[in-house]
Design a protein around this motif. Structure first.
Motif, PDB file in Angstrom:
ATOM      1  N   GLN A 143       4.317  -1.963   3.706  1.00 17.41           N
ATOM      2  CA  GLN A 143       3.707  -0.942   4.546  1.00 17.41           C
ATOM      3  C   GLN A 143       2.193  -1.048   4.433  1.00 17.41           C
ATOM      4  O   GLN A 143       1.642  -0.962   3.338  1.00 17.41           O
ATOM      5  N   ASN A 169      -1.261   0.764   5.639  1.00 16.59           N
ATOM      6  CA  ASN A 169      -1.742   2.057   6.120  1.00 16.59           C
ATOM      7  C   ASN A 169      -3.180   1.920   6.608  1.00 16.59           C
ATOM      8  O   ASN A 169      -4.036   1.428   5.867  1.00 16.59           O
ATOM      9  N   THR A 193       2.436  -2.402  -0.624  1.00 13.95           N
ATOM     10  CA  THR A 193       1.590  -1.596   0.253  1.00 13.95           C
ATOM     11  C   THR A 193       0.158  -2.115   0.278  1.00 13.95           C
ATOM     12  O   THR A 193      -0.247  -2.900  -0.585  1.00 13.95           O
ATOM     13  N   ASP A 244      -3.774  -0.265   1.755  1.00 19.98           N
ATOM     14  CA  ASP A 244      -4.511   0.763   2.488  1.00 19.98           C
ATOM     15  C   ASP A 244      -5.845   0.200   2.939  1.00 19.98           C
ATOM     16  O   ASP A 244      -6.524  -0.489   2.167  1.00 19.98           O
ATOM     17  N   ASN A 254       5.717  -0.094  14.038  1.00 21.51           N
ATOM     18  CA  ASN A 254       4.538   0.694  13.692  1.00 21.51           C
ATOM     19  C   ASN A 254       4.889   2.175  13.751  1.00 21.51           C
ATOM     20  O   ASN A 254       5.851   2.568  14.397  1.00 21.51           O
ATOM     21  N   THR A 312      -3.089   8.709  10.308  1.00 20.32           N
ATOM     22  CA  THR A 312      -2.941   7.454   9.586  1.00 20.32           C
ATOM     23  C   THR A 312      -1.877   6.637  10.310  1.00 20.32           C
ATOM     24  O   THR A 312      -0.783   7.127  10.565  1.00 20.32           O
ATOM     25  N   ARG A 313      -2.224   5.412  10.656  1.00 24.01           N
ATOM     26  CA  ARG A 313      -1.269   4.531  11.335  1.00 24.01           C
ATOM     27  C   ARG A 313      -0.630   3.612  10.290  1.00 24.01           C
ATOM     28  O   ARG A 313      -1.264   3.259   9.302  1.00 24.01           O
ATOM     29  N   HIS A 314       0.622   3.248  10.537  1.00 22.20           N
ATOM     30  CA  HIS A 314       1.384   2.450   9.587  1.00 22.20           C
ATOM     31  C   HIS A 314       1.991   1.244  10.275  1.00 22.20           C
ATOM     32  O   HIS A 314       2.475   1.339  11.401  1.00 22.20           O
ATOM     33  N   TYR A 320       4.897  -1.755   9.497  1.00 24.62           N
ATOM     34  CA  TYR A 320       6.026  -2.001   8.612  1.00 24.62           C
ATOM     35  C   TYR A 320       6.583  -3.405   8.813  1.00 24.62           C
ATOM     36  O   TYR A 320       6.800  -3.845   9.939  1.00 24.62           O
TER      37      TYR A 320
END
Length: 133
Positions: free
Chosen positions: A30, A32, A57, A59, A96, A106-108, A110
């Protein structure tokens, strides 16, 4: 009189991301976007570099991901920094999403990576080779 304004959120036509995934990692990823205090994505040529952490992850303070034709590249990175390309049939692009806290969106992004069930079915459907989901 009614006026209509059309605005494009982004002019990107290719995604151009370079995912650096810890050697041996298998599972969900993921990324972020628009995370306050997080670093901006570094560039390698035309590619945004996304160094995935051991927990899958990453960020970034970049406000959004790029959209368009997926031109991403995926590499396992060893402790010595050596990169090994990950075959396309070992990556499943899941999609997404977004979450909102107050006025902050916050956009994600995957993904899922496998070492043990690489196949066209995994790439397209994320199916395990034995048919389990």
């Amino acid at each position: 009189m009614l006026g209509i304004t059309v605005a494009s959120l982004t002019k990107t036509t290719t995604t151009d991301d370079l995912f650096l995934i810890p050697e041996g990692f298998e599972g969900d990823i993921q990324v972020n976007y628009n995370v306050a205090g997080a670093p901006r994505l570094a560039k390698e040529g035309k590619y945004d570099v996304i160094p995935i952490r051991e927990d899958g992850t990453y960020d970034t303070s970049n406000p959004d991901m790029e959209y368009g034709t997926v031109t991403d590249q995926y590499f396992y990175v060893g402790q010595d920094g050596m990169r090994t390309p990950i075959p396309e049939n070992c990556i499943h692009v899941k999609g997404n999403g977004a979450s909102e806290i107050g006025s902050n969106i916050t956009r994600h992004q995957y993904l899922k990576v496998t070492r043990t069930t690489c196949s066209e079915n995994f790439r397209v459907w994320e199916e395990e080779t034995d048919g389990a989901r």
